[in-house]
Design a protein around this motif. Structure first.
Motif, PDB file in Angstrom:
ATOM      1  N   LEU A 182       0.817  -1.214   0.000  1.00  0.00           N
ATOM      2  CA  LEU A 182       0.000   0.000   0.000  1.00  0.00           C
ATOM      3  C   LEU A 182       0.853   1.266   0.000  1.00  0.00           C
ATOM      4  O   LEU A 182       0.378   2.337  -0.392  1.00  0.00           O
ATOM      5  N   ILE A 183       2.117   1.143   0.393  1.00  0.00           N
ATOM      6  CA  ILE A 183       2.981   2.330   0.427  1.00  0.00           C
ATOM      7  C   ILE A 183       3.091   2.999  -0.949  1.00  0.00           C
ATOM      8  O   ILE A 183       3.119   4.221  -1.037  1.00  0.00           O
ATOM      9  N   VAL A 184       3.113   2.202  -2.024  1.00  0.00           N
ATOM     10  CA  VAL A 184       3.241   2.825  -3.355  1.00  0.00           C
ATOM     11  C   VAL A 184       2.032   3.658  -3.743  1.00  0.00           C
ATOM     12  O   VAL A 184       2.117   4.495  -4.633  1.00  0.00           O
ATOM     13  N   GLY A 231      -2.313  10.907  -1.504  1.00  0.00           N
ATOM     14  CA  GLY A 231      -1.965  12.133  -0.777  1.00  0.00           C
ATOM     15  C   GLY A 231      -2.147  13.368  -1.640  1.00  0.00           C
ATOM     16  O   GLY A 231      -2.772  14.348  -1.228  1.00  0.00           O
ATOM     17  N   LEU A 232      -1.614  13.314  -2.870  1.00  0.00           N
ATOM     18  CA  LEU A 232      -1.717  14.473  -3.772  1.00  0.00           C
ATOM     19  C   LEU A 232      -3.170  14.796  -4.093  1.00  0.00           C
ATOM     20  O   LEU A 232      -3.576  15.956  -4.112  1.00  0.00           O
ATOM     21  N   PRO A 257      -6.534   9.834 -11.678  1.00  0.00           N
ATOM     22  CA  PRO A 257      -5.378   9.065 -11.206  1.00  0.00           C
ATOM     23  C   PRO A 257      -5.772   7.927 -10.259  1.00  0.00           C
ATOM     24  O   PRO A 257      -5.173   6.836 -10.311  1.00  0.00           O
ATOM     25  N   ALA A 258      -6.788   8.151  -9.421  1.00  0.00           N
ATOM     26  CA  ALA A 258      -7.210   7.106  -8.482  1.00  0.00           C
ATOM     27  C   ALA A 258      -7.756   5.896  -9.220  1.00  0.00           C
ATOM     28  O   ALA A 258      -7.477   4.753  -8.862  1.00  0.00           O
ATOM     29  N   ILE A 259      -8.535   6.165 -10.287  1.00  0.00           N
ATOM     30  CA  ILE A 259      -9.113   5.053 -11.044  1.00  0.00           C
ATOM     31  C   ILE A 259      -8.047   4.360 -11.891  1.00  0.00           C
ATOM     32  O   ILE A 259      -8.117   3.160 -12.143  1.00  0.00           O
ATOM     33  N   ALA A 315       0.178   6.547 -12.217  1.00  0.00           N
ATOM     34  CA  ALA A 315      -0.805   7.371 -11.516  1.00  0.00           C
ATOM     35  C   ALA A 315      -0.124   8.532 -10.782  1.00  0.00           C
ATOM     36  O   ALA A 315      -0.656   9.641 -10.743  1.00  0.00           O
ATOM     37  N   ILE A 316       1.057   8.282 -10.211  1.00  0.00           N
ATOM     38  CA  ILE A 316       1.776   9.359  -9.505  1.00  0.00           C
ATOM     39  C   ILE A 316       2.141  10.464 -10.495  1.00  0.00           C
ATOM     40  O   ILE A 316       1.906  11.652 -10.246  1.00  0.00           O
ATOM     41  N   VAL A 317       2.687  10.059 -11.645  1.00  0.00           N
ATOM     42  CA  VAL A 317       3.080  11.051 -12.650  1.00  0.00           C
ATOM     43  C   VAL A 317       1.863  11.833 -13.125  1.00  0.00           C
ATOM     44  O   VAL A 317       1.880  13.072 -13.217  1.00  0.00           O
TER      45      VAL A 317
END
Lengths: 224, 320
Positions: free
Chosen positions: A58-60, A66-67, B100-102, B143-145
Motif C-alpha cells: 500500500l505504500i506505493v 496524498g496528492l 489518477p485514483a481510477i 498514476a503518480i506522474v
C-alpha cells in the motif's frame, strides 16, 4: 510448550499491549522454546520479513492518494453524492459491497481496497450522503459511517475472492489435498463458495438497511 | 525480466526514505530523531532486503519494534489545510481528480492480465514470480506522474503527502509483515503440529454435527489468533478435516475446502491480528476506536459462520 507463544499473543491482547511488540516477542519466545538458537531465530525472522515485503504494497499508493486529497478529492466525492437525491448511506455501501464482491469473484481484487478506494472515495461518499440528508454529522455517527465503509470493503472482498479459481486460498487448499493424496478440484472448490458468498451479501445488505433506519431515528428522517 | 518485484520494493523504500528525511528535520515533532530513524530503517529493509544478510534484517526489525515499545514513534503536528483552500483547489480540477485514483486498479488489471506472459527479446516484461504486484507498482508510478502533472505537484509535495498518510497509519504499517513473519516462525517451531494433536485428543468421535462445529469454529478461532486463515487451514484440515470428515464421513474435499476457508474468513473479520484489513483502515479513516471496524463486522461474521456450519453439516450428511 511451543504454545506459550500463542498464549503470549492472547495475553498481549487482553492487556492491550502494542500488537507489533507482542507479535515480535511471541515469535522470539516460540523459537527459543522450540530450541532454535537465537541467531538462527533472528535470521529466520529477517528472512521472513523480507519475503513478506509485498504485504506492505500500500505504500506505493500513498503519493497518489496524498496528492489527490490535497487537491480536494474528498470534497469532490462528497459533492457528487450530495447532488444525487434520496441516496442513503446504506444504499451507497450496499452498492459498493456488491461491486467489491462481484469484482473479487472475477479476480478483480484491485478494484477496491482501503487506501485506494475506501479512504478517498467510499467513506467520503457515504458521509456526503448522510450530510445531505441530516446536515452536519455528530462525531459518533461520522465514525460509525466510516467504520461501516471499511467493513463493506472487507466483507465484499473476503466472500467474493474465493469464487475466483486462481486465488491464493484455493491454490493453497488444492495443494494441501494433493500432498495428502486426496483428489480435489479447484473449480469445484470455487463454485462451492457461492452459497456462502450470496448469504454473506444478503445478511450484510440487510444490516446496512437497518443502519439507515438507525441513522434516521437518531438524526431525524426529515433532514433538509 | 524487465520489471522485477525488487524494483517495486525499491520504490516503496524511496517513498519511506523521503518521509524519514522530512521527519528528521521537522522541529514540531518532539521525537523526530527516533521517529525518523524508525522510517529510515524501514526504508532500508524495503530497498535492500535481498542484499543485506537476513540476520541483520532481523536485528533491524527488532530495533524498529524497540522504538515502538519505547514510545519513540510519534506523529508530527500536521497543519491541516482549511477546507476553503482545498475547495479552491477542487474547483480547478473537479471530477478529473478521480482519474489518477481510477488509473491504479484499471492499469493493474490491464497490466496483470495482458502483459502477464509478454516477453521482449526473451525476457519477461513483468516479473513472473508476482505479476500482480509488479503491475500494481507500475500502475502507481503512472498514476503518480499523472497526479503530479494534473495538480502541478512536485515530487517533494508527493512525498510530503505520503508522509502525512504514513504517519497517520503509524506503527500499524509494520504489522502485516510482522504477522506473516510470526507464521513462519510458528511453522518452524512446530506449533501447528501441537495444535492438531491437541484437537485430535479432544474430538468426540462419531458425532458428525459436533465435528463440523469444532472444525468451523476451530478455523475461525485459529484465524483470529493468527490473523490469517491460510495458516489455520493446514492445521485444521490435518487435524480434523482429513481424518474425521473425509476419511470417516466420506465428505467431499471440495465442499470442506470452500466452506472451511470462509469460516476462517469469518474469524479474519473479528480479529485485530488481521491488521491490514481491520486496524490499518481504522487508522487510515481516523477512527478514534482502533477496533471500530471489527465491531461493525462481528454480527455479519457470526451469521455467516453459523450458515457455514449448517451448510457443511447438510452437505456432508446428504453426501451430495
Amino acid at each position: 510448550m511451543v504454545l506459550i507463544g500463542v498464549v503470549l499473543i492472547m495475553a498481549g491482547f487482553l492487556f492491550r499491549i502494542n500488537s507489533a511488540v507482542v507479535v515480535t516477542i511471541s515469535a522470539l519466545v516460540t523459537g527459543m522454546i522450540a530450541g532454535i538458537p537465537i541467531i538462527e531465530i533472528i535470521t529466520q525472522f529477517g528472512e521472513a520479513f523480507t519475503t513478506n515485503r509485498y504485504m506492505s504494497i500500500l505504500i506505493v499508493t500513498l503519493p497518489v492518494i496524498g496528492l489527490l486529497e490535497k487537491n480536494g478529492l474528498q470534497q469532490q466525492a462528497s459533492r457528487i453524492v450530495s447532488k444525487i437525491k434520496a441516496i442513503t448511506v446504506g444504499r451507497v455501501l450496499t452498492m459498493y459491497l456488491l461491486i467489491r464482491e462481484v469484482g473479487a469473484a472475477l479476480g478483480l481484487n484491485s478494484l477496491g481496497g482501503h487506501p485506494q478506494t475506501v479512504r478517498p472515495l467510499i467513506a467520503p461518499m457515504a458521509e456526503g450522503a448522510a450530510e445531505t440528508k441530516y446536515g452536519k454529522l455528530p462525531e459518533k455517527e461520522q465514525q460509525e459511517i466510516r467504520a461501516h465503509a471499511a467493513a463493506a470493503d472487507n466483507i465484499g472482498l473476503f466472500f467474493g475472492e474465493d469464487i475466483f479459481v486462481a486465488v491464493g486460498a484455493i491454490l493453497l487448499m488444492n495443494g494441501f489435498f494433493e500432498q495428502n493424496d486426496i483428489p480435489a478440484d479447484p473449480i469445484a472448490m470455487a463454485l462451492w463458495g457461492i452459497p456462502t458468498a450470496i448469504f454473506a451479501f444478503i445478511v450484510h445488505a440487510i444490516r446496512l438497511r437497518l443502519f439507515d433506519k438507525k441513522l434516521n431515528k437518531r438524526l431525524g428522517s426529515s433532514g433538509k | 525480466m524487465i520489471f522485477s518485484v525488487e524494483m517495486i520494493y525499491i520504490l516503496m523504500g524511496i517513498i519511506v526514505l523521503g518521509c524519514s528525511i522530512y521527519i528528521l528535520t521537522d522541529r514540531t515533532n518532539s521525537r523526530r530523531l527516533t521517529t525518523g530513524i524508525f522510517y529510515l530503517i524501514y526504508s532500508i529493509t524495503l530497498m535492500f532486503g535481498n542484499l543485506i544478510p537476513p540476520f541483520y534484517i532481523g536485528l533491524m526489525v527488532i530495533v524498529m519494534v524497540l522504538i515502538i515499545a519505547g514510545g519513540g514513534l510519534r506523529k508530527s503536528d500536521h497543519i491541516e489545510e482549511s477546507i476553503e483552500v482545498k475547495e479552491q483547489r477542487r474547483q480547478r480540477l473537479g471530477g478529473r481528480l478521480f482519474i489518477p485514483a481510477i488509473l491504479i486498479p484499471v492499469l493493474t488489471l490491464i497490466g496483470s492480465k495482458l502483459l502477464g506472459g509478454v516477453t521482449i527479446g526473451g525476457r519477461a516484461l513483468l516479473d513472473p514470480s508476482n505479476v500482480t504486484m509488479v503491475a500494481l507498482g507500475l500502475a502507481c508510478i503512472i498514476a503518480i506522474v499523472t497526479a503530479m502533472a494534473m495538480t502541478r505537484g512536485t515530487p517533494g509535495a508527493a512525498v510530503k503527502e505520503s508522509r502525512r498518510l504514513l504517519e497517520s497509519i503509524g506503527w500499524a504499517v509494520l504489522l502485516p509483515q510482522l504477522l506473516a513473519t510470526l507464521g513462519t516462525i510458528y511453522t518452524n517451531a512446530g506449533v501447528g503440529k501441537v495444535v492438531s494433536n491437541g484437537v485430535t485428543a479432544i474430538i468426540p468421535e462419531g458425532s458428525l454435527f459436533l465435528i463440523v462445529v469444532i472444525f468451523c469454529l476451530g478455523m475461525a478461532l485459529f484465524t483470529m489468533i493468527m490473523g490469517n486463515a491460510f495458516a489455520a487451514f493446514p492445521v485444521m484440515a490435518a487435524g480434523i478435516g482429513i481424518p474425521f470428515l473425509i476419511t470417516q464421513f466420506d465428505a467431499n474435499p471440495n465442499h470442506i475446502a470452500a466452506i472451511s476457508m470462509f469460516a476462517g474468513y469469518c474469524g479474519t473479520l473479528m480479529t485485530p491480528m488481521a491488521a491490514n484489513f481491520n486496524i490499518v483502515p481504522a487508522a487510515l479513516l481516523d477512527l478514534k476506536d482502533k477496533n471500530h471496524v471489527i465491531k461493525v463486522q462481528v454480527p455479519t461474521a457470526l451469521f455467516v459462520l453459523v450458515f457455514n456450519i449448517i451448510l457443511m453439516y447438510v452437505l456432508v450428511s446428504l453426501k451430495v
